[in-house]
Design an enzyme around this catalytic site. Structure first.
Site, PDB file in Angstrom:
ATOM      1  N   GLU A   1       9.454   8.249 -17.280  1.00 41.85           N
ATOM      2  CA  GLU A   1       8.090   8.732 -17.522  1.00 41.85           C
ATOM      3  C   GLU A   1       7.610   8.369 -18.916  1.00 41.85           C
ATOM      4  O   GLU A   1       6.459   7.974 -19.119  1.00 41.85           O
ATOM      5  CB  GLU A   1       8.040  10.251 -17.335  1.00 41.85           C
ATOM      6  CG  GLU A   1       8.201  10.669 -15.884  1.00 41.85           C
ATOM      7  CD  GLU A   1       8.352  12.174 -15.759  1.00 41.85           C
ATOM      8  OE1 GLU A   1       7.337  12.857 -15.631  1.00 41.85           O
ATOM      9  OE2 GLU A   1       9.501  12.671 -15.809  1.00 41.85           O
TER      10      GLU A   1
ATOM     11  N   HIS B   1       0.838  -1.212   0.000  1.00 42.17           N
ATOM     12  CA  HIS B   1       0.000   0.000   0.000  1.00 42.17           C
ATOM     13  C   HIS B   1       0.869   1.257   0.000  1.00 42.17           C
ATOM     14  O   HIS B   1       0.444   2.298   0.484  1.00 42.17           O
ATOM     15  CB  HIS B   1      -0.945   0.046   1.209  1.00 42.17           C
ATOM     16  CG  HIS B   1      -1.702  -1.227   1.440  1.00 42.17           C
ATOM     17  ND1 HIS B   1      -2.953  -1.471   0.938  1.00 42.17           N
ATOM     18  CD2 HIS B   1      -1.346  -2.364   2.111  1.00 42.17           C
ATOM     19  CE1 HIS B   1      -3.349  -2.675   1.295  1.00 42.17           C
ATOM     20  NE2 HIS B   1      -2.394  -3.247   2.003  1.00 42.17           N
TER      21      HIS B   1
ATOM     22  N   LYS C   1      15.621  21.600 -11.338  1.00 45.43           N
ATOM     23  CA  LYS C   1      14.976  20.356 -11.738  1.00 45.43           C
ATOM     24  C   LYS C   1      15.909  19.389 -12.455  1.00 45.43           C
ATOM     25  O   LYS C   1      16.776  19.764 -13.216  1.00 45.43           O
ATOM     26  CB  LYS C   1      13.778  20.638 -12.660  1.00 45.43           C
ATOM     27  CG  LYS C   1      12.591  21.276 -11.974  1.00 45.43           C
ATOM     28  CD  LYS C   1      11.974  20.423 -10.876  1.00 45.43           C
ATOM     29  CE  LYS C   1      11.101  19.321 -11.438  1.00 45.43           C
ATOM     30  NZ  LYS C   1       9.921  19.833 -12.143  1.00 45.43           N
TER      31      LYS C   1
ATOM     32  N   SER D   1      14.658  21.474 -16.625  1.00 48.92           N
ATOM     33  CA  SER D   1      13.442  22.245 -16.884  1.00 48.92           C
ATOM     34  C   SER D   1      13.850  23.559 -17.531  1.00 48.92           C
ATOM     35  O   SER D   1      14.922  24.094 -17.247  1.00 48.92           O
ATOM     36  CB  SER D   1      12.728  22.504 -15.570  1.00 48.92           C
ATOM     37  OG  SER D   1      11.920  23.651 -15.676  1.00 48.92           O
TER      38      SER D   1
END
Ligand code: ARG
Length: 461
Positions: free
Chosen positions: A289, A155, A282, A276
């Protein structure tokens, strides 16, 4: 003029010509098409269906056409609709009348069934090797991290102590299934459909077995109607690819979490991340992804083909020309994803201190603490309640099980003694989980060695 123009008195409308043509995408089957035609023509010669010298002329010219295509010297035309008719036209252009004999005892329906099968077999073989490379890298990283303690989650809550190696080897188990799933599929795909003709074979005395042998198939398909209308092999391949992407997407998700500042379990190499345009701090895990995102695309291909085949009457229907693009796209996607994913993993750094402190902070030794009481004679349910009470006290007082005093322990249950500290240390918790499949270093080592054998058996072949 169309190869099939005999019974027509009007030209094909320009719109239909465009709409009907598949050459823009099926040109990538040129090699399979030519190899199939070479096998077919030689068989026709041997069987005396065409003159042996004609068979020779055809096969020689086809070999030259193959070389010319690979050298980039051939342009296909939409007027010739698909790869099969393009190659046949080029052949006839080059060797004249003899070229027109190639299509004896054959139809484009069995031809495309053969080409597509051969393509799927070749691509599955390539994907299989790419998965083995990924397994190899995972074994290497696991070997280095056999003692790297991290929290195991259920979980997404800290649950019990494992090691980074144990976690990675879970993916190896999935990937091994991906490999054997491909191998299982390859056994079923290994049937040669040529000789089925348009749907009902042919009256010529062809030798299907010899064509199968020449093309590397171990058997021929059993029913001509099924042979030209079956795309199960492509569907199975798409399922194999979907399962691979499903696994990679789960892995990607974890990579993305692990390299977030909330976790900081790993750091990806600069070469495998992006920045970024606005936020200077970043460092984004784009590769992971994208792999996660591309999974949807591969599932889409599987659903496209399932939907395409649904309710089609036997045997061939032109709908089936739509079978190729989803399959091509899925193979391209998986073949692009696997190598970059493997490289991303092999260049990441593991932040073992952060993993360890996360493991030390979440009461992941609570089960072991209960087991300690069980070993001292308490029933598990009672032990479970006692430890639950301890955990609740720790949370209130901002403590951990490791730094509770013995008096605090004894106040909850007199059964506790000072040996509890050793029993609940993360190292002991791990070492005690040495049953087969467990996270103890010795168990994980067995998993790594078995995965290495798995690779070795396959790379020798
Ligand atoms: N381009 C067609 C396909 O990909 C080849 C088979 C065509 N057969 C036919 N009878 N029109 O499915």
């Amino acid at each position: 003029m169309k190869l099939w123009s005999g019974r027509f008195s009007k030209d094909t409308d320009k719109l239909v010509n465009e709409f009907n043509a598949s050459i823009d995408f099926d040109s990538r089957l040129y090699r399979e098409d030519i190899l199939g035609s070479i096998a077919h023509a030689s068989m026709l010669g041997i069987q005396g269906i065409i003159e042996p010298f004609e068979a020779l002329k055809i096969t020689k010219s086809l070999e030259e056409i193959l070389e010319d295509i690979e050298a980039g010297n051939i342009q296909f035309s939409k007027d010739n609709e698909d790869i099969h008719m393009n190659i046949e036209s080029i052949l006839t252009l080059r060797i004249g009348e003899t070229g027109k004999r190639l299509h004896t005892a054959r139809s484009r329906n069995d031809q495309v069934a053969l080409d597509f099968r051969m393509y799927v077999i070749k691509e599955l073989g390539e994907v299989r090797l790419l998965i083995l490379d990924l397994i190899d890298v995972l074994c290497t990283i696991s070997k280095e991290n056999i003692n790297t303690i991290m929290p195991g989650y259920t979980h997404l809550q800290r649950a019990q102590p494992i090691t980074f190696a144990h976690h990675l080897m879970a993916y190896v188990s999935m990937l091994k299934r991906d490999v054997t799933r491909i191998e299982d599929a390859l056994v079923r795909i290994d049937e040669m459909p040529l000789g089925s003709g348009a749907l009902a074979t042919t009256t010529y005395p062809i030798d299907r077995q010899s064509v199968a042998k020449k093309l590397g198939f171990s058997k021929i398909t059993e029913n001509s109607l099924d042979s030209v209308s079956d795309r199960d092999f492509a569907l199975e391949a798409l399922f194999c690819l979907s399962a691979i992407m499903m696994h990679l997407s789960r892995f990607s998700e974890e990579i993305i979490l692990w390299c977030s500042w909330e976790f900081r379990f790993i750091e990806l190499s600069d070469s495998y991340t992006t920045g970024s345009s606005i936020m200077p701090q970043k460092k984004n895990p784009d590769v992971a992804e994208l792999v996660r995102g591309k999974t949807g695309r591969v599932y889409g291909s599987l659903i496209t083909l399932l939907t395409l085949m649904k309710g089609l009457p036997l045997a061939y229907n032109k709908d089936m020309q739509e079978d190729k693009e989803p399959v091509f796209d899925a193979f391209d996607t998986v073949k692009a994803s696997l190598p970059v994913f493997t490289a991303m993993l092999s260049t990441m750094s593991v932040k073992s201190e952060n993993m360890r402190s996360a493991a030390a902070g979440g009461f992941i030794n609570a089960t072991d603490c209960a087991d300690y009481l069980v070993k001292k004679g308490l029933p598990f349910r009672e032990a479970y309640t006692i430890v639950g009470r301890l955990v609740s006290q720790c949370i209130t007082n901002d403590k951990t099980l490791e730094n509770l005093s013995i008096d605090e322990y004894k106040a909850v249950s007199p059964v506790f003694d000072t040996d509890v500290y050793d029993y609940i240390s993360l190292e002991t918790c791990l070492a005690n989980r040495k049953v087969p499949g467990g996270p103890a270093p010795e168990s994980v080592l067995i998993q790594i060695n078995s995965a290495k054998d798995f690779i070795k058996e396959r790379k020798i072949k």
